[in-house]
Design an enzyme around this catalytic site. Structure first.
Site, PDB file in Angstrom:
ATOM      1  N   ASN A 120      -7.195   1.514  15.864  1.00 36.86           N
ATOM      2  CA  ASN A 120      -6.221   2.377  15.191  1.00 36.86           C
ATOM      3  C   ASN A 120      -5.973   3.694  15.905  1.00 36.86           C
ATOM      4  OD1 ASN A 120      -5.988   0.363  13.365  1.00 36.86           O
ATOM      5  ND2 ASN A 120      -6.826   1.467  11.616  1.00 36.86           N
TER       6      ASN A 120
ATOM      7  N   ASP B  51       8.323  -1.523  12.503  1.00 35.91           N
ATOM      8  CA  ASP B  51       7.125  -2.339  12.704  1.00 35.91           C
ATOM      9  C   ASP B  51       7.229  -3.014  14.074  1.00 35.91           C
ATOM     10  OD1 ASP B  51       4.924  -3.457  10.477  1.00 35.91           O
ATOM     11  OD2 ASP B  51       5.166  -4.774  12.214  1.00 35.91           O
TER      12      ASP B  51
ATOM     13  N   ARG C 130     -14.272   2.198   6.839  1.00 32.40           N
ATOM     14  CA  ARG C 130     -13.058   2.768   7.439  1.00 32.40           C
ATOM     15  C   ARG C 130     -13.325   3.182   8.890  1.00 32.40           C
ATOM     16  NH1 ARG C 130     -13.094   4.683   2.056  1.00 32.40           N
ATOM     17  NH2 ARG C 130     -11.212   4.198   0.873  1.00 32.40           N
TER      18      ARG C 130
ATOM     19  N   HIS D  85     -12.425  11.158   3.504  1.00 32.10           N
ATOM     20  CA  HIS D  85     -11.899   9.952   2.865  1.00 32.10           C
ATOM     21  C   HIS D  85     -12.749   8.768   3.313  1.00 32.10           C
ATOM     22  CE1 HIS D  85      -9.063   7.229   1.033  1.00 32.10           C
ATOM     23  NE2 HIS D  85      -8.739   6.678   2.191  1.00 32.10           N
TER      24      HIS D  85
ATOM     25  N   VAL E 221       1.108  -1.486   2.445  1.00 30.06           N
ATOM     26  CA  VAL E 221       1.121  -0.059   2.117  1.00 30.06           C
ATOM     27  C   VAL E 221       2.471   0.562   2.475  1.00 30.06           C
ATOM     28  CG1 VAL E 221       0.098   2.197   2.596  1.00 30.06           C
ATOM     29  CG2 VAL E 221      -1.375   0.200   2.346  1.00 30.06           C
ATOM     30  N   GLY E 222       2.965   0.276   3.679  1.00 30.09           N
ATOM     31  CA  GLY E 222       4.236   0.842   4.110  1.00 30.09           C
ATOM     32  C   GLY E 222       5.392   0.421   3.223  1.00 30.09           C
TER      33      GLY E 222
ATOM     34  N   ARG F 136      -8.601  -2.733   6.371  1.00 33.38           N
ATOM     35  CA  ARG F 136     -10.003  -3.097   6.171  1.00 33.38           C
ATOM     36  C   ARG F 136     -10.136  -4.517   5.650  1.00 33.38           C
ATOM     37  NH1 ARG F 136     -14.149   0.742   3.171  1.00 33.38           N
ATOM     38  NH2 ARG F 136     -12.502   1.205   1.672  1.00 33.38           N
TER      39      ARG F 136
ATOM     40  N   ASP G 244      -7.679   9.416  -3.488  1.00 35.97           N
ATOM     41  CA  ASP G 244      -9.025   9.472  -4.064  1.00 35.97           C
ATOM     42  C   ASP G 244      -9.008  10.161  -5.427  1.00 35.97           C
ATOM     43  OD1 ASP G 244      -9.928   8.260  -1.737  1.00 35.97           O
ATOM     44  OD2 ASP G 244     -10.411  10.175  -0.782  1.00 35.97           O
TER      45      ASP G 244
ATOM     46  N   ALA H 256       5.317  -1.810   8.288  1.00 38.57           N
ATOM     47  CA  ALA H 256       6.021  -2.393   7.142  1.00 38.57           C
ATOM     48  C   ALA H 256       5.137  -3.366   6.362  1.00 38.57           C
ATOM     49  CB  ALA H 256       7.289  -3.104   7.610  1.00 38.57           C
ATOM     50  N   GLY H 257       3.829  -3.220   6.516  1.00 37.47           N
ATOM     51  CA  GLY H 257       2.894  -4.037   5.755  1.00 37.47           C
ATOM     52  C   GLY H 257       2.879  -3.641   4.292  1.00 37.47           C
TER      53      GLY H 257
ATOM     54  N   SER I 229      -3.318   5.808   8.043  1.00 34.56           N
ATOM     55  CA  SER I 229      -4.195   4.893   8.796  1.00 34.56           C
ATOM     56  C   SER I 229      -5.643   5.384   8.779  1.00 34.56           C
ATOM     57  CB  SER I 229      -3.719   4.781  10.242  1.00 34.56           C
ATOM     58  OG  SER I 229      -2.344   4.454  10.295  1.00 34.56           O
TER      59      SER I 229
ATOM     60  N   ARG J  16      -7.666   7.841  -8.066  1.00 35.21           N
ATOM     61  CA  ARG J  16      -8.710   6.892  -8.458  1.00 35.21           C
ATOM     62  C   ARG J  16      -9.759   7.562  -9.344  1.00 35.21           C
ATOM     63  NH1 ARG J  16      -8.986   3.904  -2.488  1.00 35.21           N
ATOM     64  NH2 ARG J  16      -7.389   2.336  -2.974  1.00 35.21           N
TER      65      ARG J  16
END
Length: 307
Positions: free
Chosen positions: A95, A32, A88, A175, A11-12, A82, A148, A8-9, A119, A151
Site C-alpha cells: 500500500n 481504478d 493493518r 488507527h 469502500v470507494g 485486510r 473509530d 472503486a472497491g 488506505s 464505532r
C-alpha cells in the site's frame, strides 16, 4: 465541488454513493486500475439518481488521472484490504507504493486538492502522503478517528440501550487495534457521563470492543468493512464542502501538539473548507496522555518500515 475517489472497491463505491445521496457535490470521479471497474460502478450508481433524488454526476475512469483535474477533495481508498488475521500494519509494503504514486498523480492535476487518506495502515499512509507531496499539513487528513469514533458511539449506544443520537464519544490515537484510545471518561449521554449509567467493567468492555471493531468485521465478512468507512469519509468531505467547521478526530501531522512531532496520528480537528482548520488540544488525564504517547510509539515503529 468536485470530489475524486481513488479506488472503486467496496469502500470507494460506498463513499461515492454517500456523497452523491447527500447531494452537496457537483461531480464525483471514481478512478481504478481495473479496466472498466470504475466505469461500471459509476454507471450503476447513476442509475439510482432518480430513485434516490440526487443530481451529483458520477463518472468512472480507468487509471486516467487527467480526468481528476481540478478536484477540490480527493479520497485515497486504493490498496489491498485486510483479510482475517491480518493487521493493518501488514499491508504497508504494497500500500505504501500505491499511496505514494496516487498522491503524486493527484497533485499533478489538482495542485490545490485536499487529500483524505483511507488506505491502511492509515496513520502511516497519511504520513507518507505528507512526505511524498510536501503539501501544507492542513491538506492531508487521515480518516481513521472519525470511523473509530462512530464505532465507539455504536458500542456506547448498545451498552446504554439508547439511540446513537443520544451518545457523544471520541477515539484518538493510532488507527490500529492496539493504538486506539477511546476516551471513555469523557463519553456522555446527553451531557451526562456514561459512568452514571454503566459499571466500570461494562465501560471497559465497550473500550475493548471498539478497539477491535475493524478486526471483528473482517473476521465476519472475510474482508474489510465498507459502509461505515464510506460514511465516515463522506461526512468529512461534506464538512469541507460546506465549510461547516465540524470537529472530527482524524489523523493530522503534529508539530508539538500533545507533546508529539513528526507523526500523523488521531487527534480532534476542526474540518472546514481549508481541510484541517485547527488541531484542538483537549485536556487529557495522565492515563489518557500515557496511552496516546504509547500509541505514538507504535505508529512511529510502523512509519520506520517505510525506510
Amino acid at each position: 465541488m468536485k470530489v475524486t475517489v481513488v479506488g472503486a472497491g467496496a469502500v470507494g463505491a460506498s463513499c461515492a454513493e454517500y456523497i452523491a445521496i447527500k447531494n452537496f457535490a457537483d461531480e464525483v470521479t471514481l478512478i481504478d486500475i481495473k479496466e472498466g471497474f470504475a466505469e461500471g460502478k459509476a454507471m450503476d450508481l447513476m442509475q439510482t439518481a432518480s430513485l434516490n433524488g440526487f443530481d451529483t454526476q458520477i463518472t468512472g475512469v480507468t487509471n486516467d488521472y487527467a480526468a481528476t483535474a481540478n478536484s477540490d477533495v480527493a479520497v485515497i481508498t486504493s490498496g489491498i484490504p485486510r483479510k482475517p488475521g491480518m493487521t493493518r500494519e501488514e499491508l504497508i509494503g504494497i500500500n505504501a507504493g500505491i499511496v505514494k504514486t496516487v498522491s503524486e498523480n493527484l497533485i499533478k492535476y489538482s495542485p490545490e486538492v485536499i487529500i483524505i487518506v483511507v488506505s491502511n495502515p492509515m496513520d502511516t499512509m497519511a504520513y507518507l502522503a505528507h512526505k511524498a507531496t510536501g503539501l501544507p499539513k492542513n491538506r492531508i487528513i487521515g480518516m481513521g478517528g472519525a470511523l473509530d469514533s462512530a464505532r465507539f458511539k455504536f458500542r456506547l449506544a448498545e451498552a446504554l440501550g439508547c439511540p446513537a443520537s443520544d451518545v457523544d464519544g471520541m477515539v484518538i490515537g493510532g488507527h490500529s487495534d492496539t493504538g486506539m484510545v477511546p476516551l471513555i471518561g469523557k463519553a456522555a449521554r446527553n451531557s451526562v457521563k456514561v459512568s452514571e449509567f454503566l459499571s466500570e467493567e461494562r465501560m471497559q468492555q465497550v473500550v475493548e470492543d471498539t478497539k477491535v471493531g475493524g478486526a471483528t468485521l473482517t473476521k465476519l465478512l472475510g474482508t474489510s468493512a465498507w459502509y461505515a468507512p464510506g460514511a465516515a469519509v463522506s461526512a468529512m468531505v461534506q464538512a469541507i464542502a460546506l465549510d461547516s467547521k465540524k470537529m472530527f478526530p482524524c489523523s493530522a501531522l503534529l508539530d508539538g501538539e500533545y507533546g508529539l512531532s513528526d507523526i500523523s496520528i488521531g487527534v480532534p480537528c476542526i474540518i472546514g473548507k481549508n481541510g484541517i482548520e485547527k488541531i484542538v488540544e483537549i485536556e487529557l488525564s495522565e492515563a489518557e496522555l500515557a496511552k496516546i504517547q504509547e500509541s505514538a510509539v507504535g505508529v512511529k515503529a510502523t512509519n520506520a518500515l517505510l525506510d
